[in-house]
Design a protein around this motif. Sequence first.
Motif, short mmCIF file in Angstrom:
data_model
loop_
_atom_site.label_atom_id
_atom_site.label_comp_id
_atom_site.label_asym_id
_atom_site.label_seq_id
_atom_site.Cartn_x
_atom_site.Cartn_y
_atom_site.Cartn_z
N UNK A 116 0.06 4.10 14.44
CA UNK A 116 -0.93 4.47 14.66
C UNK A 116 -1.95 4.66 13.32
N UNK A 117 -0.85 4.98 12.13
CA UNK A 117 -1.93 5.11 11.06
C UNK A 117 -1.77 4.10 10.27
N UNK A 118 -1.29 2.91 10.08
CA UNK A 118 -0.87 2.02 9.76
C UNK A 118 -1.35 0.78 10.23
N UNK A 171 -4.99 -16.81 9.63
CA UNK A 171 -4.48 -15.29 8.90
C UNK A 171 -3.44 -14.94 9.96
N UNK A 172 -3.50 -15.38 11.21
CA UNK A 172 -2.74 -15.39 12.46
C UNK A 172 -1.34 -15.41 11.62
N UNK A 173 -1.42 -16.88 11.14
CA UNK A 173 -0.22 -17.15 10.47
C UNK A 173 0.49 -16.62 8.79
N UNK A 174 -0.78 -16.05 8.54
CA UNK A 174 -0.09 -15.51 7.00
C UNK A 174 0.57 -13.77 7.31
N UNK A 175 -0.35 -13.92 8.98
CA UNK A 175 0.42 -12.20 9.56
C UNK A 175 1.80 -12.26 9.30
N UNK A 176 1.73 -13.37 9.95
CA UNK A 176 3.55 -13.42 10.37
C UNK A 176 4.71 -13.64 9.44
N UNK A 177 3.86 -14.36 8.07
CA UNK A 177 4.61 -14.57 7.50
C UNK A 177 4.99 -13.21 6.55
N UNK A 178 3.55 -12.24 6.57
CA UNK A 178 3.41 -10.86 5.58
C UNK A 178 4.50 -9.87 6.46
N UNK A 222 -3.10 -4.98 3.42
CA UNK A 222 -2.86 -3.22 3.05
C UNK A 222 -1.91 -2.39 3.71
N UNK A 223 -1.54 -3.19 4.54
CA UNK A 223 -0.43 -2.28 5.39
C UNK A 223 1.15 -2.66 4.91
N UNK A 224 0.89 -4.42 3.95
CA UNK A 224 1.79 -4.57 3.37
C UNK A 224 2.27 -3.71 2.29
N UNK A 225 1.37 -3.84 1.85
CA UNK A 225 1.20 -3.09 0.33
C UNK A 225 1.49 -1.62 0.04
N UNK A 226 1.42 -1.16 1.19
CA UNK A 226 2.08 0.35 1.79
C UNK A 226 3.36 0.80 2.60
N UNK A 235 10.15 -1.52 11.94
CA UNK A 235 9.84 -1.92 13.25
C UNK A 235 8.72 -1.23 12.66
N UNK A 236 7.90 -0.95 11.90
CA UNK A 236 6.23 -0.54 11.95
C UNK A 236 5.30 -1.52 11.51
N UNK A 237 6.24 -1.23 10.36
CA UNK A 237 5.23 -2.41 10.04
C UNK A 237 5.06 -4.17 10.61
N UNK A 238 5.71 -4.88 11.20
CA UNK A 238 5.46 -6.21 11.85
C UNK A 238 4.35 -5.74 13.09
N UNK A 239 4.74 -4.73 13.83
CA UNK A 239 3.99 -4.73 14.97
C UNK A 239 2.37 -4.11 14.51
N UNK A 240 2.00 -2.84 13.02
CA UNK A 240 0.92 -2.56 13.02
C UNK A 240 -0.05 -3.80 12.58
N UNK A 241 0.98 -4.78 12.17
CA UNK A 241 -0.02 -5.56 11.14
C UNK A 241 -0.62 -6.37 12.21
N UNK A 242 0.12 -7.24 13.38
CA UNK A 242 0.17 -8.02 14.61
C UNK A 242 -1.11 -7.18 15.34
#
Length: 426
Positions: A17-19, A58-65, A207-211, A220-227
Amino acid sequence: MSTPPPRAELRRELRTGDAIFIGLGSMVGAGVFSAFTPAAVAAGSGLLVGLALAAVVAYCNATASAQLAAQYPTSGGTYVYGREQLGAWWGFLAGWGFVVGKTASCAAMALTFAAYVAPSGWERPVALAAVVALASANYRGVTRTARLTRVIVVIVLTALSLALVASLVAGEPELSRSVPDLSSGTDWYGVLQSAGLLFFAFAGYARIATLGEEVRDPERTIPRAIQTALLLAVLVYGAVAVTLLATLDASGVAASATPVASAVDASSWAWVDPVVRLGAAAASLGALLALMAGIGRTTLAMARHHDLPHWLAAVHPRHQVPHHAEIALAVVVSLLVMTLDLRDVIGFSSFGVLLYYFVANVSAFTQEPDRRRFPRALQVAGAVGCAVLVATLPATSVVAGVAVLAVGVIYRLSRRSRGRASRRTP
């Protein structure tokens, strides 16, 4: 031979939730109140098509990140991914473009905040105060940043909701105005340019990935939070775009520096205008807060590899933040706020961010099969989309971006040259 001291690490305190809120705070920021104007100038009635294209890229980039962040859950985002997957120069170009472009954006967000709340003549001191206050919040720890971001996002979404209701219920909207006119006379170059400008608004999930070094259970957290954050931001921007077009039409959006406020002014709910101004001010602060957190972590990663002065790699022993990087960033942004007018930096920022994500897509394309979470076709589409959108940005933005990259290349070459010379010295 002595063993080098262990590298100071950041503390993993952020939950999903924070991310998500940090990503939303970056995306649903000042861009939702300002990015539609230059996009409408470029695309006209094709604004929604430009928004859709920006969202797809942005979605394509988000999945890569997301895929890369799960493998490399550390600070730095694409700077780290590019180094690990492609080589040091790729990582440096991504990190340099991000840090320089987003530092300018920090000054722009501070000035945007001041434009909404400060008395005439006091804009720069108020902007400076905002930078100092938010730098202090970041300095005290990432959990404070996350809590403050939650408050800001709630204020922004509440203000936007009231603005949309006022425009649609108490105004005279015509939904037919929001339907894109894709006749033979459509300016597709302008539509692509608007997509590049609007991409500026969606880039906050970085910002989620840089953190990544501060997120619990990062795989588990980063892919869910980004999407999740990106999906919510797309829904918000889509609702705002349809409302603005239905209320003002494309020419009205293009003619207004504050289109959301103009849509409210066209309604009979005049009392909503101060709420919109509050929301715009809060959005600027939210974007500034998230930007400063992300830049600090990327600076930390670059300093660890000596691509920036190593002094910036320090981590505070108590607050567990890159405090030297945070202080340096606050000083630079404060100087920019007090000396320059950087409110018109959307194109320049988009150049740096699109380069950043081009490297992310190429990096994700090279990951091993057991690390893959998404089809490679998405990374190909993302890289091509970034290259096309960069090519259609305003010429001044491209020239400025290339010049800044050249400065970074010269800086890194000089540091490498000095390093080799010192190693040869007996």
